[in-house]
Design a protein around this motif. Structure first.
Motif, PDB file in Angstrom:
ATOM      1  N   ALA A  17       0.791  -1.228   0.000  1.00 50.12           N
ATOM      2  CA  ALA A  17       0.000   0.000   0.000  1.00 50.12           C
ATOM      3  C   ALA A  17       0.823   1.277   0.000  1.00 50.12           C
ATOM      4  CB  ALA A  17      -0.926   0.008   1.215  1.00 50.12           C
ATOM      5  N   GLY A  18       2.019   1.252   0.528  1.00 45.79           N
ATOM      6  CA  GLY A  18       2.730   2.496   0.767  1.00 45.79           C
ATOM      7  C   GLY A  18       3.909   2.719  -0.146  1.00 45.79           C
ATOM      8  N   CYS A  19       4.374   3.968  -0.175  1.00 48.32           N
ATOM      9  CA  CYS A  19       5.585   4.299  -0.903  1.00 48.32           C
ATOM     10  C   CYS A  19       6.780   4.045   0.003  1.00 48.32           C
ATOM     11  CB  CYS A  19       5.538   5.758  -1.342  1.00 48.32           C
ATOM     12  SG  CYS A  19       5.553   6.924   0.020  1.00 48.32           S
ATOM     13  N   ALA A  20       7.968   4.250  -0.538  1.00 49.44           N
ATOM     14  CA  ALA A  20       9.180   3.970   0.229  1.00 49.44           C
ATOM     15  C   ALA A  20       9.271   4.841   1.479  1.00 49.44           C
ATOM     16  CB  ALA A  20      10.406   4.178  -0.651  1.00 49.44           C
ATOM     17  N   LYS A  21       8.723   6.060   1.426  1.00 44.70           N
ATOM     18  CA  LYS A  21       8.772   6.942   2.589  1.00 44.70           C
ATOM     19  C   LYS A  21       7.956   6.384   3.745  1.00 44.70           C
ATOM     20  CE  LYS A  21       9.757  11.318   0.267  1.00 44.70           C
ATOM     21  NZ  LYS A  21       9.267  12.689  -0.038  1.00 44.70           N
ATOM     22  N   VAL A  22       6.942   5.576   3.425  1.00 45.06           N
ATOM     23  CA  VAL A  22       6.124   4.957   4.462  1.00 45.06           C
ATOM     24  C   VAL A  22       6.715   3.626   4.890  1.00 45.06           C
ATOM     25  CG1 VAL A  22       3.844   4.017   5.002  1.00 45.06           C
ATOM     26  CG2 VAL A  22       4.041   6.085   3.599  1.00 45.06           C
ATOM     27  N   VAL A  23       7.096   2.809   3.903  1.00 45.32           N
ATOM     28  CA  VAL A  23       7.608   1.469   4.188  1.00 45.32           C
ATOM     29  C   VAL A  23       9.003   1.523   4.794  1.00 45.32           C
ATOM     30  CG1 VAL A  23       8.130  -0.792   3.199  1.00 45.32           C
ATOM     31  CG2 VAL A  23       6.245   0.558   2.282  1.00 45.32           C
ATOM     32  N   GLY A  24       9.835   2.436   4.297  1.00 47.28           N
ATOM     33  CA  GLY A  24      11.233   2.481   4.714  1.00 47.28           C
ATOM     34  C   GLY A  24      11.449   2.566   6.205  1.00 47.28           C
ATOM     35  N   PRO A  25      10.804   3.517   6.899  1.00 49.08           N
ATOM     36  CA  PRO A  25      11.016   3.617   8.343  1.00 49.08           C
ATOM     37  C   PRO A  25      10.549   2.385   9.111  1.00 49.08           C
ATOM     38  CG  PRO A  25      10.066   5.640   7.471  1.00 49.08           C
ATOM     39  CD  PRO A  25      10.006   4.632   6.377  1.00 49.08           C
ATOM     40  N   TYR A  26       9.574   1.670   8.558  1.00 46.58           N
ATOM     41  CA  TYR A  26       9.037   0.502   9.261  1.00 46.58           C
ATOM     42  C   TYR A  26      10.131  -0.524   9.540  1.00 46.58           C
ATOM     43  CZ  TYR A  26       6.615  -3.903  10.008  1.00 46.58           C
ATOM     44  OH  TYR A  26       6.219  -5.107  10.526  1.00 46.58           O
ATOM     45  N   TYR A  27      10.919  -0.845   8.537  1.00 44.15           N
ATOM     46  CA  TYR A  27      11.949  -1.872   8.730  1.00 44.15           C
ATOM     47  C   TYR A  27      13.058  -1.391   9.647  1.00 44.15           C
ATOM     48  CZ  TYR A  27       9.574  -4.324   4.982  1.00 44.15           C
ATOM     49  OH  TYR A  27       8.618  -4.961   4.231  1.00 44.15           O
ATOM     50  N   LEU A  28      13.308  -0.062   9.671  1.00 46.22           N
ATOM     51  CA  LEU A  28      14.276   0.473  10.629  1.00 46.22           C
ATOM     52  C   LEU A  28      13.754   0.334  12.054  1.00 46.22           C
ATOM     53  CD1 LEU A  28      15.459   3.746   8.840  1.00 46.22           C
ATOM     54  CD2 LEU A  28      16.808   1.664   9.210  1.00 46.22           C
ATOM     55  N   GLN A  30      11.510  -1.733  13.212  1.00 43.93           N
ATOM     56  CA  GLN A  30      11.370  -3.138  13.600  1.00 43.93           C
ATOM     57  C   GLN A  30      12.704  -3.886  13.611  1.00 43.93           C
ATOM     58  OE1 GLN A  30       8.499  -4.507  14.673  1.00 43.93           O
ATOM     59  NE2 GLN A  30       7.566  -2.474  14.442  1.00 43.93           N
ATOM     60  N   GLU A  31      13.776  -3.193  13.148  1.00 41.59           N
ATOM     61  CA  GLU A  31      15.105  -3.801  13.043  1.00 41.59           C
ATOM     62  C   GLU A  31      15.087  -5.024  12.125  1.00 41.59           C
ATOM     63  OE1 GLU A  31      16.754  -4.482  16.909  1.00 41.59           O
ATOM     64  OE2 GLU A  31      16.545  -2.389  17.519  1.00 41.59           O
ATOM     65  N   GLU A  32      14.228  -4.976  11.113  1.00 38.24           N
ATOM     66  CA  GLU A  32      14.148  -6.041  10.102  1.00 38.24           C
ATOM     67  C   GLU A  32      14.945  -5.593   8.873  1.00 38.24           C
ATOM     68  OE1 GLU A  32      12.691  -8.988  10.262  1.00 38.24           O
ATOM     69  OE2 GLU A  32      11.749  -8.792  12.235  1.00 38.24           O
ATOM     70  N   LYS A  34      17.422  -6.973   6.956  1.00 40.13           N
ATOM     71  CA  LYS A  34      17.581  -7.847   5.789  1.00 40.13           C
ATOM     72  C   LYS A  34      16.305  -7.889   4.967  1.00 40.13           C
ATOM     73  CE  LYS A  34      21.225 -10.807   7.654  1.00 40.13           C
ATOM     74  NZ  LYS A  34      21.617 -12.196   8.026  1.00 40.13           N
ATOM     75  N   GLU A  35      15.164  -7.941   5.649  1.00 38.66           N
ATOM     76  CA  GLU A  35      13.886  -7.913   4.932  1.00 38.66           C
ATOM     77  C   GLU A  35      13.713  -6.571   4.230  1.00 38.66           C
ATOM     78  OE1 GLU A  35      10.146  -9.265   3.548  1.00 38.66           O
ATOM     79  OE2 GLU A  35      11.995 -10.237   4.236  1.00 38.66           O
ATOM     80  N   GLY A  36      14.162  -5.502   4.872  1.00 35.26           N
ATOM     81  CA  GLY A  36      14.105  -4.187   4.250  1.00 35.26           C
ATOM     82  C   GLY A  36      14.936  -4.124   2.982  1.00 35.26           C
ATOM     83  N   VAL A  37      16.131  -4.706   3.023  1.00 34.99           N
ATOM     84  CA  VAL A  37      16.979  -4.749   1.831  1.00 34.99           C
ATOM     85  C   VAL A  37      16.259  -5.480   0.707  1.00 34.99           C
ATOM     86  CG1 VAL A  37      19.074  -5.777   0.863  1.00 34.99           C
ATOM     87  CG2 VAL A  37      19.181  -4.541   3.037  1.00 34.99           C
ATOM     88  N   ARG A  38      15.604  -6.577   1.045  1.00 38.95           N
ATOM     89  CA  ARG A  38      14.908  -7.367   0.020  1.00 38.95           C
ATOM     90  C   ARG A  38      13.769  -6.570  -0.598  1.00 38.95           C
ATOM     91  NH1 ARG A  38      10.544 -10.086  -0.912  1.00 38.95           N
ATOM     92  NH2 ARG A  38       9.647  -9.668   1.143  1.00 38.95           N
ATOM     93  N   VAL A  39      12.924  -5.980   0.258  1.00 39.10           N
ATOM     94  CA  VAL A  39      11.755  -5.256  -0.240  1.00 39.10           C
ATOM     95  C   VAL A  39      12.168  -4.026  -1.035  1.00 39.10           C
ATOM     96  CG1 VAL A  39       9.713  -3.942   0.457  1.00 39.10           C
ATOM     97  CG2 VAL A  39      10.244  -6.113   1.583  1.00 39.10           C
ATOM     98  N   MET A  40      13.083  -3.236  -0.478  1.00 43.91           N
ATOM     99  CA  MET A  40      13.505  -2.023  -1.172  1.00 43.91           C
ATOM    100  C   MET A  40      14.309  -2.341  -2.429  1.00 43.91           C
ATOM    101  SD  MET A  40      12.208   0.588   0.159  1.00 43.91           S
ATOM    102  CE  MET A  40      11.138   0.717   1.572  1.00 43.91           C
ATOM    103  N   GLY A  41      15.032  -3.449  -2.383  1.00 39.41           N
ATOM    104  CA  GLY A  41      15.765  -3.877  -3.582  1.00 39.41           C
ATOM    105  C   GLY A  41      14.822  -4.168  -4.727  1.00 39.41           C
ATOM    106  N   GLU A  42      13.697  -4.817  -4.419  1.00 40.03           N
ATOM    107  CA  GLU A  42      12.694  -5.102  -5.451  1.00 40.03           C
ATOM    108  C   GLU A  42      12.104  -3.801  -6.003  1.00 40.03           C
ATOM    109  OE1 GLU A  42       9.825  -7.675  -3.739  1.00 40.03           O
ATOM    110  OE2 GLU A  42      11.175  -9.427  -3.656  1.00 40.03           O
ATOM    111  N   ARG A  59      20.546   2.762   4.311  1.00 39.58           N
ATOM    112  CA  ARG A  59      20.406   2.794   5.766  1.00 39.58           C
ATOM    113  C   ARG A  59      20.389   1.372   6.346  1.00 39.58           C
ATOM    114  NH1 ARG A  59      17.796   6.991   8.352  1.00 39.58           N
ATOM    115  NH2 ARG A  59      18.252   5.706  10.197  1.00 39.58           N
ATOM    116  N   TYR A  60      19.710   0.452   5.670  1.00 40.59           N
ATOM    117  CA  TYR A  60      19.658  -0.925   6.163  1.00 40.59           C
ATOM    118  C   TYR A  60      21.050  -1.550   6.159  1.00 40.59           C
ATOM    119  CZ  TYR A  60      14.675  -0.348   5.061  1.00 40.59           C
ATOM    120  OH  TYR A  60      13.387   0.096   4.973  1.00 40.59           O
TER     121      TYR A  60
END
Length: 318
Positions: A17-28, A30-32, A34-42, A59-60
């Motif tokens: 649902a969200g753009c990187a500005k919304v999704v990006g901070p979430y993984y920071l 949650q300290e997730e 590696k998952e952030g690298v995967r999602v943002m990489g896609e 940042r990840y």
């Protein structure tokens, strides 16, 4: 397992649902990473011009302690959005991790040129000047930070250090007190108190209370009386709370008044009574008293200082 599934579901919803500005901070948060690298990489593969995705990927990688990889993505973010001060600032953090301190400083300076109110860039510029012993420049940066954020703990603490290096004793004492007013707990508070005591100011002192090291504002009284002031009452409240939590803790109140043992005794009794009134469950036996008509001798920096009027606390755990 349920928590893990919930995190995955939440991440999936955000990613959909969200753009990187919304999704990006979430993984920071949650300290997730590696998952952030995967999602943002896609996302970045789908849209190579997405500066936010590049930034958060960088940042990840920094959080994963892979600054070289992180720098690649952060520099890409800067290339895509050269006017973004945050992107530029984080390239500086990556350069620091890679021990490239000249480029680190240049990045912070560029970030400040883009955003003169960028608190982190000014703060880290100050830290860099401290590392190089450029005290006046460091003080200027910390003053800028405190103008923007008066309660910034790093700026408050390091500003006091810098004033000491500049041999501005009165300013240093005031700065340590300002830091301790806002941040009286923890290892930084203990160091600040040690530095304050070294300058001959004992308005705060470190105490061993049971098995803990605790910084307390020193007990002072209205002249010639046994009535503790407001700051002292705050310290007594801290002691009372610790004694309520630990029923095996005994606090020995020791009062000193040079040339007046009677007043010293009155102060010790008044402090005990104040604590018992606020904490009736403690019991008098856990608050033994001593008093002396002499100055307290305190070891500081390899020497001994005499405090004509003072209160100390000696504790034991049964």
């Amino acid at each position: 397992m349920k928590k893990f599934i919930a995190v995955l579901l939440a991440a999936s919803v955000l990613a959909a649902a969200g753009c990187a500005k919304v999704v990006g901070p979430y993984y920071l948060q949650q300290e997730e990473y590696k998952e952030g690298v995967r999602v943002m990489g896609e996302r970045l593969r789908e849209n190579p011009e997405d500066a936010d995705s590049a930034y958060y990927t960088g940042r990840y990688y920094l959080a994963l302690n892979e600054p070289r990889k992180g720098l690649v993505y952060l520099e890409k973010a800067v290339e895509l959005a050269p006017g973004n001060a945050d992107y530029v600032f984080w390239t500086g953090v990556a350069y620091w991790a890679l021990m490239d301190f000249d480029r680190e400083r240049a990045a912070y300076e560029k970030a400040v040129s883009l955003d003169p109110n960028h608190i982190s860039a000014h703060l880290y510029l100050g830290h860099g000047y401290v590392d190089r012993g450029q005290w006046a420049q460091a003080l200027k940066e910390y003053d800028v930070v405190l103008g923007l954020d008066p309660y910034n703990p790093e700026a408050l603490y390091n500003r006091a250090r810098v004033l000491g290096e500049l041999d501005r004793k009165s300013g240093e004492i005031a700065a340590w007190k300002r830091f301790l007013e806002y941040y009286p707990d923890g290892s930084m508070a203990m160091t600040a108190t040690e530095q304050l005591n070294l300058q001959g100011d004992f308005s705060y002192r470190n105490h061993i209370i049971g098995r803990r090291n605790v910084t307390l504002k020193s007990l002072t009284f209205k002249p010639g009386t046994s009535v503790p002031d407001a700051g002292g009452r705050d310290s007594l409240a801290v002691l009372g709370a610790m004694m309520k939590v630990n029923s095996d803790l005994t606090v020995h109140i020791v009062a000193y008044v040079k040339g007046d043992a009677t007043l010293a005794k009155a102060r010790a009794v008044a402090l005990r009574d104040y604590m018992l009134n606020g904490n009736p469950g403690i019991g008098r036996e856990r608050l033994p008293l001593s008093w002396f008509g002499t100055a307290e001798k305190v070891e500081v920096g390899g020497g001994v200082v005499a405090l004509d009027q003072a209160v100390n606390f000696i504790t034991e755990v049964r």
